[in-house]
Design an enzyme around this catalytic site. Structure first.
Site, short mmCIF file in Angstrom:
data_model
loop_
_atom_site.label_atom_id
_atom_site.label_comp_id
_atom_site.label_asym_id
_atom_site.label_seq_id
_atom_site.Cartn_x
_atom_site.Cartn_y
_atom_site.Cartn_z
N PRO A 93 0.80 -1.22 0.00
CA PRO A 93 0.00 0.00 0.00
C PRO A 93 0.84 1.27 0.00
O PRO A 93 0.36 2.33 -0.40
CB PRO A 93 -0.82 -0.11 1.29
CG PRO A 93 -0.85 -1.56 1.61
CD PRO A 93 0.46 -2.11 1.13
N GLU A 120 0.96 -7.48 8.78
CA GLU A 120 0.98 -6.06 9.08
C GLU A 120 1.97 -5.31 8.20
O GLU A 120 1.74 -4.17 7.83
CB GLU A 120 1.35 -5.85 10.57
CG GLU A 120 1.41 -4.41 11.02
CD GLU A 120 0.06 -3.72 10.96
OE1 GLU A 120 0.05 -2.47 10.89
OE2 GLU A 120 -0.97 -4.42 11.00
N ARG A 158 0.09 -8.20 -21.46
CA ARG A 158 -0.66 -7.90 -22.68
C ARG A 158 0.08 -6.94 -23.59
O ARG A 158 -0.26 -6.80 -24.76
CB ARG A 158 -2.04 -7.36 -22.32
CG ARG A 158 -2.03 -5.99 -21.69
CD ARG A 158 -3.40 -5.60 -21.13
NE ARG A 158 -4.44 -5.69 -22.12
CZ ARG A 158 -4.71 -4.74 -23.01
NH1 ARG A 158 -3.97 -3.64 -23.03
NH2 ARG A 158 -5.67 -4.88 -23.88
N ASP A 173 -5.23 1.61 -26.50
CA ASP A 173 -5.99 1.49 -25.26
C ASP A 173 -6.05 2.82 -24.53
O ASP A 173 -5.18 3.67 -24.68
CB ASP A 173 -5.32 0.47 -24.32
CG ASP A 173 -5.66 -0.95 -24.71
OD1 ASP A 173 -6.64 -1.15 -25.42
OD2 ASP A 173 -4.92 -1.85 -24.28
#
Length: 253
Positions: A93, A120, A158, A173
């Site tokens: 994160p 954690e 991809r 894209d």
């Protein structure tokens, strides 16, 4: 390209790696995907890979020794102990937000190793002395790094030449051009009174390309206007967008 994932749940990757575009890419020999359980590298009788943090606090911390040993073993199995080092990516994160630009950077590498945690946090020595990148897929918390790793791997693979059936697909894209992608239509030309734009049926390819560019600009203006600030636009396009903004402002007033 070689892609390896270090995880406590390698079975989560079976379906993802074996199906759809990723599965076909492996069948074509364009990428080699693997998932390794780093619990197999634990050095105690209980096969634990986490421990309480020094200094106290809630939660458990991922130990460094199983992760370092797993990376070293993957490199040995891949025959890369003395060749170009891989990019070792911690899904975290706290990491850099994953973007299309990052995918385009990472697809240039020969070997990627993703580390997925479930506790954690990570022992800081993993960050400092092992990994080359820390990535996050957004400002929210998940139970582990597996799903973010799947997202990143799909986005990267991809882009490998030959993976997609149409070589222009990845180039056009959304986000690849700095703009959102233009709208698409297919047969039938009319469905329940809803018609395909006449321009797309004209057969005039230059005009169609111009229309698509215009639609990309409009869609980006409506949905992600902040992207226009850094997009590669011509002076004519910037003037056109400025006029549209002005016209819309006048209408609302």
């Amino acid at each position: 390209m070689k892609v390896d994932v270090l995880t406590l749940f390698p079975e989560m990757f079976d379906g993802v790696f074996g199906a759809s575009i990723l599965g076909k890419a492996q069948t074509k020999g364009l990428v080699s995907l693997g998932a390794t359980n780093f619990r197999n590298y634990a050095t105690n009788k209980h096969n634990t890979v986490d421990d309480a943090p020094y200094g106290g606090g809630g939660g458990m911390v991922l130990k460094p020794d199983p992760i370092f040993a797993a990376v070293e073993d993957v490199l040995e199995q891949r025959g890369e102990a003395t060749t170009k080092p891989p990019r070792i990516i911690l899904m975290c994160p706290q990491g850099e937000t994953f973007t299309q630009k990052k995918a385009e950077e990472l697809v240039q590498e020969d070997h990627l190793i993703f580390i997925c945690g479930h506790y954690e946090g990570y022992d800081e020595r993993i960050r400092e002395f092992l990994v080359t990148d820390e990535l996050s897929i957004g400002d929210y918390v998940l139970t582990g790094g597996e799903l973010p790793a799947m997202v990143a791997i799909d986005s990267i693979v991809r882009l490998i030449p030959g993976v997609l059936g149409n070589e222009t697909s990845a180039v056009t894209d959304s986000f690849s051009t700095g703009l959102l992608e233009y709208p698409h239509y297919t047969r039938p030309p009319e469905f329940r009174g809803m018609k395909v734009p006449d321009m797309l049926l004209s057969g005039h390819h230059l005009n169609i390309e111009a229309w698509r560019r215009e639609q990309s600009l409009l869609r980006t203006l409506e949905r992600r206007p902040e992207m226009l600030e850094i997009a590669d636009l011509t002076e004519k396009e910037r003037a056109w967008l400025k006029k549209i903004r002005s016209d819309r402002k006048n209408i609302t007033e």
